[in-house]
Design an enzyme around this catalytic site. Structure first.
Site, short mmCIF file in Angstrom:
data_model
loop_
_atom_site.label_atom_id
_atom_site.label_comp_id
_atom_site.label_asym_id
_atom_site.label_seq_id
_atom_site.Cartn_x
_atom_site.Cartn_y
_atom_site.Cartn_z
CG HIS A 123 -2.00 -1.00 1.20
ND1 HIS A 123 -2.82 -1.22 0.12
CD2 HIS A 123 -2.38 -1.92 2.14
CE1 HIS A 123 -3.65 -2.21 0.39
NE2 HIS A 123 -3.40 -2.66 1.60
CG ASP A 160 -3.18 -8.39 0.53
OD1 ASP A 160 -2.39 -8.71 1.43
OD2 ASP A 160 -4.20 -7.70 0.74
CG HIS A 162 -6.85 -5.15 1.74
ND1 HIS A 162 -6.45 -6.16 2.59
CD2 HIS A 162 -7.96 -4.61 2.29
CE1 HIS A 162 -7.27 -6.22 3.62
NE2 HIS A 162 -8.20 -5.29 3.46
#
Length: 310
Positions: A123, A160, A162
């Site tokens: 991220h 993942d 996300h």
């Protein structure tokens, strides 16, 4: 197969009630040592160098993450915190990927590496730490591989739950690095739309809540794996997040360990065809400890199952 880790990665403490806890990494290390007592070669992850971080991160972010901290907790955003041990942990987490690249590129008998490190990374953008991530570990490693070894085709696969918004943003204008991701729709960081294509090097597929292994495997088999195969990567990176497991508290997909094993074997096969077997996998999410144990074993076992040779 190599495993890179470092005790410093356990010293990053975002708080006693935070899901990205040191116990995650402790669980992964313990179960891999138990499941593969003789098959894995364990190595200490070195700290990343400033120049390695600076390939993908702004100096302001690097300085912010690495500043000396005496307070027990420092808040960077809604759910991202640092502790006095976080800077060193982040350096070793990013350095693991760089060391893994050197190993699979230079050592004749080493073609697979798994980086059991934290904090996670996918991220983190060029200038922002977010979503539990401080430095973008896999982006640091991929940029190093591109520049150090002159690679023209690097694939990053991210399963993942996300979306790896930071990884995509760092490379979306870099045609030498292709990014492929499945992730749950309507979930943090609310990015990764299928229309986001970069310069033709980005492919995102959203999975609706409740999607199971059948749908997951079909999406990869019908769409993403053929694209990766056609790209013919010279090195394959994996953002190995296991929070799409049915028992994970952070999301609503219904995958099981066998689904991650299946995808790992498929990716290893692509690496064998095009990259002399070279795979660097990095731990990302996964917040149910038992599911994380099962999935880590399944993933590493899959990477070891394929022949890795020149």
């Amino acid at each position: 197969m190599l495993v890179f880790t470092h005790p410093a990665c356990l010293e990053h403490d975002p708080g006693s009630d935070h899901p990205e806890s040191p116990e995650r990494l402790q669980a992964v290390i313990a179960v891999l040592r138990e499941a593969f007592p003789a098959q894995l070669e364990w190595r200490d992850a070195p700290p990343a160098k400033l120049g390695e971080l600076a390939r993908v991160h702004a100096r302001e972010l690097i300085d912010d993450v690495l500043q000396v901290q005496t307070a027990p907790l420092r808040r960077l955003d809604l759910d991202t915190f640092t502790s006095p041990g976080s800077a060193t942990a982040a350096l070793h987490a990013a350095g693991a990927g760089v060391a893994a690249v050197d190993a699979v590129m230079l050592e004749e008998n080493q073609r697979r590496a798994f980086c059991a490190v934290r904090p996670p990374g996918h991220h983190a953008t060029a200038d922002t730490a977010m979503g539990f991530c401080l430095f973008n570990n896999i982006a640091v490693a991929a940029a190093y591989a591109r520049d150090q070894y002159g690679l023209e085709r690097i694939a990053i696969v991210d399963f993942d739950v996300h979306h790896g918004n930071g990884t995509q943003a760092i490379f979306e204008t870099e045609p030498k690095v292709a990014y492929y991701s499945t992730h749950q729709s309507g979930l943090f960081p609310y990015s990764g739309n299928m229309r986001e294509r970069g310069v033709g090097n980005v492919c995102n597929i959203l999975l609706p809540p409740g999607s199971d292994g059948f749908r997951f495997r079909n999406v990869w088999a019908d769409d993403l794996l053929p694209q990766i195969d056609a790209f013919r990567p010279q090195l394959l990176f994996i953002s190995a997040g296991f929070d799409a497991h049915m028992h994970d508290p952070q999301a609503d997909l219904m995958l099981e360990a066998e689904d991650f094993h299946w995808l790992g074997k498929e990716l290893a096969g692509i690496a064998d065809r095009h990259a002399s077997g070279r795979v660097v996998s990095m731990l990302e999410g996964g917040y149910d400890l038992q599911a994380l144990r099962e999935c880590s074993v399944a993933h590493v076992q899959a990477l070891m199952a394929q022949p890795a040779g020149r």
